[in-house]
Structures are given as structure tokens and as C-alpha cells.
Motif scaffolding. Structure first.
Motif, PDB file in Angstrom:
ATOM      1  N   TYR B   7       0.801  -1.397   0.054  1.00  0.00           N
ATOM      2  CA  TYR B   7      -0.045   0.037  -0.005  1.00  0.00           C
ATOM      3  C   TYR B   7       0.889   1.201  -0.122  1.00  0.00           C
ATOM      4  O   TYR B   7       0.737   2.117  -0.641  1.00  0.00           O
ATOM      5  N   LEU B  10       2.526   1.759  -3.193  1.00  0.00           N
ATOM      6  CA  LEU B  10       1.342   2.168  -4.498  1.00  0.00           C
ATOM      7  C   LEU B  10       0.983   3.654  -4.033  1.00  0.00           C
ATOM      8  O   LEU B  10       0.857   4.574  -5.031  1.00  0.00           O
ATOM      9  N   PHE B  11       0.750   4.006  -2.845  1.00  0.00           N
ATOM     10  CA  PHE B  11       0.643   5.538  -2.451  1.00  0.00           C
ATOM     11  C   PHE B  11       1.681   6.394  -3.095  1.00  0.00           C
ATOM     12  O   PHE B  11       1.265   7.371  -3.374  1.00  0.00           O
ATOM     13  N   SER B  14       1.775   6.657  -6.976  1.00  0.00           N
ATOM     14  CA  SER B  14       0.622   7.475  -7.247  1.00  0.00           C
ATOM     15  C   SER B  14       1.154   9.140  -7.465  1.00  0.00           C
ATOM     16  O   SER B  14       0.719   9.814  -8.221  1.00  0.00           O
ATOM     17  N   LEU B  21       0.085  11.135 -15.348  1.00  0.00           N
ATOM     18  CA  LEU B  21      -1.415  10.835 -15.451  1.00  0.00           C
ATOM     19  C   LEU B  21      -2.301  12.093 -16.060  1.00  0.00           C
ATOM     20  O   LEU B  21      -3.220  12.074 -16.885  1.00  0.00           O
TER      21      LEU B  21
END
Lengths: 223, 55
Positions: B7, B10-11, B14, B21
Motif C-alpha cells: 500500500y 502504491l501510495f 501515485s 497521468l
């Protein structure tokens, strides 16, 4: 709360409309009068979870993809469908059932798949826009538009309308997602964008659901 | 906090890929917006008779 009520009513309303039309078509095609709408719906829902029904549904969807998205283009459609299914499911479920909204890993995956959704939708539109343009006769049909509107529109025209509606809602989803990520707007404006994002997601979901029923799933045939 | 290592990865990721993005979303929105605008103009042209309906 308002969004939850609208979502539940809209999803139930569209589902009822689509299934009741399918029930009427099936009754007419079979030439018999079945027991009733709800028993028919219940038996249909039970059969969805059977292995044969799943395989049949998978075959229908993959045949449709093979016809309209040949070769490598099928991966673009599959990317669009997979990213949209996850985003719609996670977004709407959290919006309806969680007062906190989306958070944690589902949110990270939701945002990451947003990029895949944007790219695949752009490619799908470039690839398929020609197939969904208005024909001459259809423009004439719009000119002599009669009320009630939906009775005067043909199925191919509704299919085209749904395709473009999904594209507009998809664009709105992208713009509102982007708007809530860039430091150009106030906090209140970003909060409003999240609300608009949810409503656009609902429109895209209903358009996708109706498109699946009208364009992809086969209509009942006379036996 | 009870959060696992994947997690945290992933955090962090991001935040690393967020600028990419944003550019992806921006370019895709420009492409889709242009196409939709073109479709709108074509439909308007046909409805108003400015574009020949036989074409």
C-alpha cells in the motif's frame, strides 16, 4: 444522499425498462404467454450464476468484439471495458454505500485506471467514430421529429446516440478528474467537480448498460 | 497505521506518476473533445442544410 436516491432509482428504472422490453419480446417470439414478469426475471437471475450461462455470455461478448474490433484493436476495447467496469463498480458502490467516499487501495486503482480509460476511449472514438455517424435518413428522421421521441427513433439510431452519450460522459469524467487534480481551482470548485464526476459516471454507466442490452446481447428469436 | 508495504509503495507511486497521468488525461481530453466538437458541427451542418445530405 440525493445522489444515492437518484442512482438507485435510475439503475432500477433502466434495468426494469430493459428487462421488461426483453420479456415482451421473448413472449412475442415464443408465441406463448409466460407465467409473469417477476417469475421470468427470477429464473433468469438464477441462471446467470450457472457455468453454462456464463460461458454463453462470454462467447456472445467475444464474438461481438471479434466482429467490430478485429486484430489488435480488440485490446483497446477490452482495456476500455475492463477499466470502465472497475471504475463504475468501485465509484458507484463507494458513492452509494460509503459515507466517507472512496479511499485506500480501491481509490489508487480507480485513479490509475483513469489513465487507461482515457487513452482507450480516445482510440475507440478514433477507430469507431465513422461507424456511429449519422446517416442521411437518420438526419431526416431528426428533422421530422415526432413525440413521443423514443417511439420515433430506430434501434440503430438509439445505438449511435448511446455511443456518443458515453463519449460525452467519458469526456466529462476526464475533465472533472483532471480539474480536481490541478491546483487551478478553489476547494469548493473541486468539491463541485467531484459531484459532477459522479453524475457523469452514472450517465456513462446507464449508457453502457443500455448499449450492452441493445447492441451486444442478442434479441429473443422466434422458435 | 496497519497499512501494508504494497500500500505504501502504491501510495508513493501515485504521487510519482501523477504528473504523467495529468498529461495523459489532458491529451486524451483534447482528442475526445475535438472529435465530439467535429461530430457536433457535422450534425449541425447536416440539420441546417449547410452540408449536402447526399454526401
Amino acid at each position: 444522499m440525493l445522489f444515492t436516491i437518484i442512482t438507485v432509482l435510475a439503475v432500477l428504472g433502466v434495468s426494469y425498462r430493459l428487462t421488461s422490453m426483453r420479456f415482451k419480446a421473448k413472449s412475442t417470439a415464443a408465441g406463448i404467454r409466460p407465467a409473469g414478469y417477476f417469475p421470468w426475471l427470477w429464473s433468469g437471475m438464477k441462471s446467470i450464476f450457472k457455468k453454462e450461462a456464463f460461458q454463453k455470455g462470454q462467447r456472445i461478448v467475444f464474438d461481438w468484439i471479434k466482429n467490430y474490433y478485429p486484430g489488435w484493436t480488440k485490446w483497446i476495447f477490452l482495456a476500455l471495458a475492463a477499466s470502465f467496469v472497475y471504475q463504475a463498480a468501485s465509484g458507484l458502490l463507494f458513492a452509494v454505500f460509503s459515507p466517507r467516499g472512496m479511499f485506500g487501495v480501491p481509490l489508487l486503482v480507480h485513479v490509475s485506471l483513469g489513465g487507461l480509460f482515457a487513452v482507450s476511449l480516445a482510440f475507440t472514438l478514433i477507430w469507431r467514430a465513422r461507424a456511429y455517424r449519422l446517416d442521411r435518413q437518420e438526419t431526416v428522421a431528426f428533422e421530422s421529429l415526432a413525440f413521443p421521441v423514443f417511439k420515433s427513433l430506430s434501434k440503430p439510431l438509439v445505438r449511435k446516440f448511446l455511443f456518443w452519450l458515453f463519449a460525452v460522459a467519458g469526456l466529462c469524467l476526464m475533465v472533472t478528474a483532471l480539474g480536481s487534480m490541478v491546483p487551478l481551482f478553489s476547494f469548493n470548485a473541486q468539491k463541485t467537480m467531484i459531484i459532477v464526476h459522479r453524475y457523469c459516471a452514472l450517465v456513462a454507466f446507464l449508457a453502457g448498460l443500455t448499449f450492452l442490452d441493445i447492441a451486444i446481447l442478442p434479441q429473443p428469436q422466434a422458435k | 497505521m496497519g497499512l501494508t508495504k504494497p500500500y505504501h509503495f502504491l501510495f508513493g507511486l501515485s504521487f510519482t506518476v501523477r504528473p504523467v497521468l495529468k498529461w495523459i488525461l489532458f491529451i486524451a481530453a483534447i482528442v475526445i473533445g475535438s472529435l465530439l466538437f467535429l461530430v457536433f458541427l457535422l450534425a449541425l451542418g447536416r440539420l441546417s442544410g449547410l452540408i449536402d445530405k447526399r454526401s
